[in-house]
Design a protein around this motif. Sequence first.
Motif, PDB file in Angstrom:
ATOM      1  N   LEU A  13      32.143  45.378  35.170  1.00  0.00           N
ATOM      2  CA  LEU A  13      31.722  44.226  35.959  1.00  0.00           C
ATOM      3  C   LEU A  13      31.576  44.605  37.436  1.00  0.00           C
ATOM      4  O   LEU A  13      30.587  44.265  38.086  1.00  0.00           O
ATOM      5  CB  LEU A  13      32.724  43.072  35.790  1.00  0.00           C
ATOM      6  CG  LEU A  13      32.451  41.821  36.607  1.00  0.00           C
ATOM      7  CD1 LEU A  13      31.063  41.258  36.312  1.00  0.00           C
ATOM      8  CD2 LEU A  13      33.503  40.739  36.326  1.00  0.00           C
ATOM      9  N   LEU A  17      28.131  44.382  39.556  1.00  0.00           N
ATOM     10  CA  LEU A  17      28.067  43.561  40.777  1.00  0.00           C
ATOM     11  C   LEU A  17      27.659  44.403  41.980  1.00  0.00           C
ATOM     12  O   LEU A  17      26.948  43.934  42.865  1.00  0.00           O
ATOM     13  CB  LEU A  17      29.414  42.875  41.040  1.00  0.00           C
ATOM     14  CG  LEU A  17      29.760  41.694  40.123  1.00  0.00           C
ATOM     15  CD1 LEU A  17      31.234  41.310  40.276  1.00  0.00           C
ATOM     16  CD2 LEU A  17      28.879  40.485  40.428  1.00  0.00           C
ATOM     17  N   VAL A  23      25.970  43.865  48.323  1.00  0.00           N
ATOM     18  CA  VAL A  23      27.308  43.872  47.722  1.00  0.00           C
ATOM     19  C   VAL A  23      27.780  45.318  47.544  1.00  0.00           C
ATOM     20  O   VAL A  23      27.186  46.073  46.782  1.00  0.00           O
ATOM     21  CB  VAL A  23      27.306  43.138  46.363  1.00  0.00           C
ATOM     22  CG1 VAL A  23      28.696  43.188  45.729  1.00  0.00           C
ATOM     23  CG2 VAL A  23      26.863  41.700  46.532  1.00  0.00           C
ATOM     24  N   GLU A  25      31.231  48.161  47.035  1.00  0.00           N
ATOM     25  CA  GLU A  25      32.312  48.224  46.038  1.00  0.00           C
ATOM     26  C   GLU A  25      33.431  47.239  46.349  1.00  0.00           C
ATOM     27  O   GLU A  25      33.986  46.616  45.459  1.00  0.00           O
ATOM     28  CB  GLU A  25      32.878  49.648  45.968  1.00  0.00           C
ATOM     29  CG  GLU A  25      33.814  49.833  44.790  1.00  0.00           C
ATOM     30  CD  GLU A  25      34.634  51.109  44.875  1.00  0.00           C
ATOM     31  OE1 GLU A  25      34.055  52.173  44.674  1.00  0.00           O
ATOM     32  OE2 GLU A  25      35.845  51.032  45.154  1.00  0.00           O
ATOM     33  N   THR A  29      34.505  44.176  43.954  1.00  0.00           N
ATOM     34  CA  THR A  29      35.848  44.054  43.395  1.00  0.00           C
ATOM     35  C   THR A  29      36.402  42.653  43.630  1.00  0.00           C
ATOM     36  O   THR A  29      36.979  42.035  42.739  1.00  0.00           O
ATOM     37  CB  THR A  29      36.790  45.096  44.041  1.00  0.00           C
ATOM     38  OG1 THR A  29      36.188  46.385  43.914  1.00  0.00           O
ATOM     39  CG2 THR A  29      38.139  45.105  43.372  1.00  0.00           C
ATOM     40  N   ARG A  30      36.163  42.118  44.852  1.00  0.00           N
ATOM     41  CA  ARG A  30      36.660  40.777  45.155  1.00  0.00           C
ATOM     42  C   ARG A  30      35.962  39.730  44.279  1.00  0.00           C
ATOM     43  O   ARG A  30      36.598  38.830  43.742  1.00  0.00           O
ATOM     44  CB  ARG A  30      36.435  40.469  46.644  1.00  0.00           C
ATOM     45  CG  ARG A  30      37.325  39.347  47.134  1.00  0.00           C
ATOM     46  CD  ARG A  30      37.241  39.195  48.633  1.00  0.00           C
ATOM     47  NE  ARG A  30      35.870  39.326  49.104  1.00  0.00           N
ATOM     48  CZ  ARG A  30      35.484  40.080  50.112  1.00  0.00           C
ATOM     49  NH1 ARG A  30      36.356  40.778  50.775  1.00  0.00           N
ATOM     50  NH2 ARG A  30      34.224  40.133  50.468  1.00  0.00           N
ATOM     51  N   LEU A  31      34.651  39.880  44.118  1.00  0.00           N
ATOM     52  CA  LEU A  31      33.905  38.933  43.285  1.00  0.00           C
ATOM     53  C   LEU A  31      34.367  39.030  41.828  1.00  0.00           C
ATOM     54  O   LEU A  31      34.563  38.018  41.158  1.00  0.00           O
ATOM     55  CB  LEU A  31      32.396  39.209  43.371  1.00  0.00           C
ATOM     56  CG  LEU A  31      31.729  38.928  44.726  1.00  0.00           C
ATOM     57  CD1 LEU A  31      30.261  39.346  44.685  1.00  0.00           C
ATOM     58  CD2 LEU A  31      31.837  37.463  45.096  1.00  0.00           C
ATOM     59  N   TYR A  33      37.225  40.014  40.700  1.00  0.00           N
ATOM     60  CA  TYR A  33      38.566  39.447  40.601  1.00  0.00           C
ATOM     61  C   TYR A  33      38.485  37.924  40.528  1.00  0.00           C
ATOM     62  O   TYR A  33      39.165  37.279  39.726  1.00  0.00           O
ATOM     63  CB  TYR A  33      39.395  39.895  41.797  1.00  0.00           C
ATOM     64  CG  TYR A  33      40.786  39.329  41.817  1.00  0.00           C
ATOM     65  CD1 TYR A  33      41.682  39.600  40.784  1.00  0.00           C
ATOM     66  CD2 TYR A  33      41.214  38.532  42.871  1.00  0.00           C
ATOM     67  CE1 TYR A  33      42.955  39.081  40.808  1.00  0.00           C
ATOM     68  CE2 TYR A  33      42.492  38.006  42.897  1.00  0.00           C
ATOM     69  CZ  TYR A  33      43.361  38.285  41.854  1.00  0.00           C
ATOM     70  OH  TYR A  33      44.626  37.757  41.873  1.00  0.00           O
ATOM     71  N   HIS A  34      37.595  37.354  41.347  1.00  0.00           N
ATOM     72  CA  HIS A  34      37.402  35.902  41.336  1.00  0.00           C
ATOM     73  C   HIS A  34      36.874  35.447  39.974  1.00  0.00           C
ATOM     74  O   HIS A  34      37.320  34.440  39.423  1.00  0.00           O
ATOM     75  CB  HIS A  34      36.421  35.491  42.438  1.00  0.00           C
ATOM     76  CG  HIS A  34      36.094  34.039  42.435  1.00  0.00           C
ATOM     77  ND1 HIS A  34      36.829  33.114  43.126  1.00  0.00           N
ATOM     78  CD2 HIS A  34      35.125  33.337  41.800  1.00  0.00           C
ATOM     79  CE1 HIS A  34      36.333  31.908  42.923  1.00  0.00           C
ATOM     80  NE2 HIS A  34      35.286  32.015  42.129  1.00  0.00           N
ATOM     81  N   LEU A  35      35.944  36.207  39.426  1.00  0.00           N
ATOM     82  CA  LEU A  35      35.358  35.828  38.139  1.00  0.00           C
ATOM     83  C   LEU A  35      36.374  35.939  36.994  1.00  0.00           C
ATOM     84  O   LEU A  35      36.335  35.166  36.042  1.00  0.00           O
ATOM     85  CB  LEU A  35      34.142  36.704  37.827  1.00  0.00           C
ATOM     86  CG  LEU A  35      32.902  36.379  38.661  1.00  0.00           C
ATOM     87  CD1 LEU A  35      31.847  37.459  38.508  1.00  0.00           C
ATOM     88  CD2 LEU A  35      32.336  35.026  38.244  1.00  0.00           C
ATOM     89  N   VAL A  36      37.300  36.896  37.119  1.00  0.00           N
ATOM     90  CA  VAL A  36      38.289  37.095  36.064  1.00  0.00           C
ATOM     91  C   VAL A  36      39.434  36.094  36.214  1.00  0.00           C
ATOM     92  O   VAL A  36      39.923  35.529  35.235  1.00  0.00           O
ATOM     93  CB  VAL A  36      38.830  38.544  36.127  1.00  0.00           C
ATOM     94  CG1 VAL A  36      40.079  38.687  35.286  1.00  0.00           C
ATOM     95  CG2 VAL A  36      37.758  39.508  35.648  1.00  0.00           C
ATOM     96  N   ASN A  37      39.844  35.861  37.453  1.00  0.00           N
ATOM     97  CA  ASN A  37      41.027  35.043  37.703  1.00  0.00           C
ATOM     98  C   ASN A  37      40.722  33.576  38.010  1.00  0.00           C
ATOM     99  O   ASN A  37      41.622  32.758  38.019  1.00  0.00           O
ATOM    100  CB  ASN A  37      41.805  35.621  38.902  1.00  0.00           C
ATOM    101  CG  ASN A  37      43.097  36.235  38.478  1.00  0.00           C
ATOM    102  OD1 ASN A  37      43.163  36.823  37.418  1.00  0.00           O
ATOM    103  ND2 ASN A  37      44.125  36.067  39.285  1.00  0.00           N
TER     104      ASN A  37
END
Lengths: 206, 206
Positions: A13, A17, A23, A25, A29-31, A33-37
């Motif tokens: 992912l 992204l 965008v 790295e 990673t922040r995006l 993380y947002h999508l997962v969490n």
Amino acid sequence: MALVRYPSAMRRLINELSKLPTVGEKSATRLAYHLVNGDERDAMLLSESIKDCQEQIFLCSRCFFLADEKLCELCQDKNRDSARICVVEKPADVIAIEKSGGFAGEYHVLHGLWSPLQGKDPTETKLPELLERIKKASAGSSPVEEVVIATGTTVEGDATALYIGNAVAESGVKASRIAQGLPKGGELEFADEVTLTHALRGRRAL
Amino acid sequence: MALVRYPSAMRRLINELSKLPTVGEKSATRLAYHLVNGDERDAMLLSESIKDCQEQIFLCSRCFFLADEKLCELCQDKNRDSARICVVEKPADVIAIEKSGGFAGEYHVLHGLWSPLQGKDPTETKLPELLERIKKASAGSSPVEEVVIATGTTVEGDATALYIGNAVAESGVKASRIAQGLPKGGELEFADEVTLTHALRGRRAL
């Protein structure tokens, strides 16, 4: 790379992204993380809408704006003035002009500009289709009277405008270019010389 | 809103993208345009990897880092020093520390900080699970000797560190906090007072 510590689906992912414009790295990673969490429903909606767009969106066969039918919403609108065509570089420019409310005609999206430095010829844009469209309209009952060239005021935008202006004039149709001058709220003191020259040259009677 | 001119699938995509952190309507439109007009395979891969992440990624049952099995890759690694646990706020902090190569122990991800202003209690983080984990380890054959608190040096990070430090001390385990001082390449002249006070207070014999 320490990213290897993330589960492989997360790494994939982040990788996908990072292919998006602007965008890197870290943002990816922040995006991710947002999508997962974050909200699970939002993530699934995003996933589906990307898929839907790929499957449902094409270019309008007439003006090359985005469409989900053969003709886009603007080309389907019978109230637009088909005697005037506004030529822009990309779909977002159509939206910008529509927001301004200053144009009631139709559009033609070039999907590119003449850019010799990138080896991009004007004919690699949708210019040939514009000329064909004008020719067809002239043969029919609603000829095009004016082509308003609304490319940006960059080197490529100016060059493309000049090129299209000549090509359009050859088909006997009037070509115009949107005005260059001081933007709203601009102060003389801080304006650059090119803008001021254009503003002066384009002065109009009050 | 002029966005209404876009096909509905495009509008839905723009809407979903704007829900991402740091992405406003303008960036969302640019990203959506890229997804629609760019490489079709990339767009589908992104769509699928979001879905995969939602389906395959959970929190590690032990340290709450991201995992695709019951235990994350780090907790499965038998070579890590289980006597030392590093406490961080979020998964990305684990990656940052792993990149530094300065820690060989295990982690515990809080998924939040003590933030009275946002009405967030320390017990709403994974702190209770940390204390439980320490207790269990003490009862077993590999007790925890040190808890390294690596929250950020913000107000919330400091408050959380203090709170966890006390809670951990009560279970008879040593708690430490990562050092605060001048960052690498830092110049005295430009350092703020708090950083300098910390740097002086934390001085070490050469």
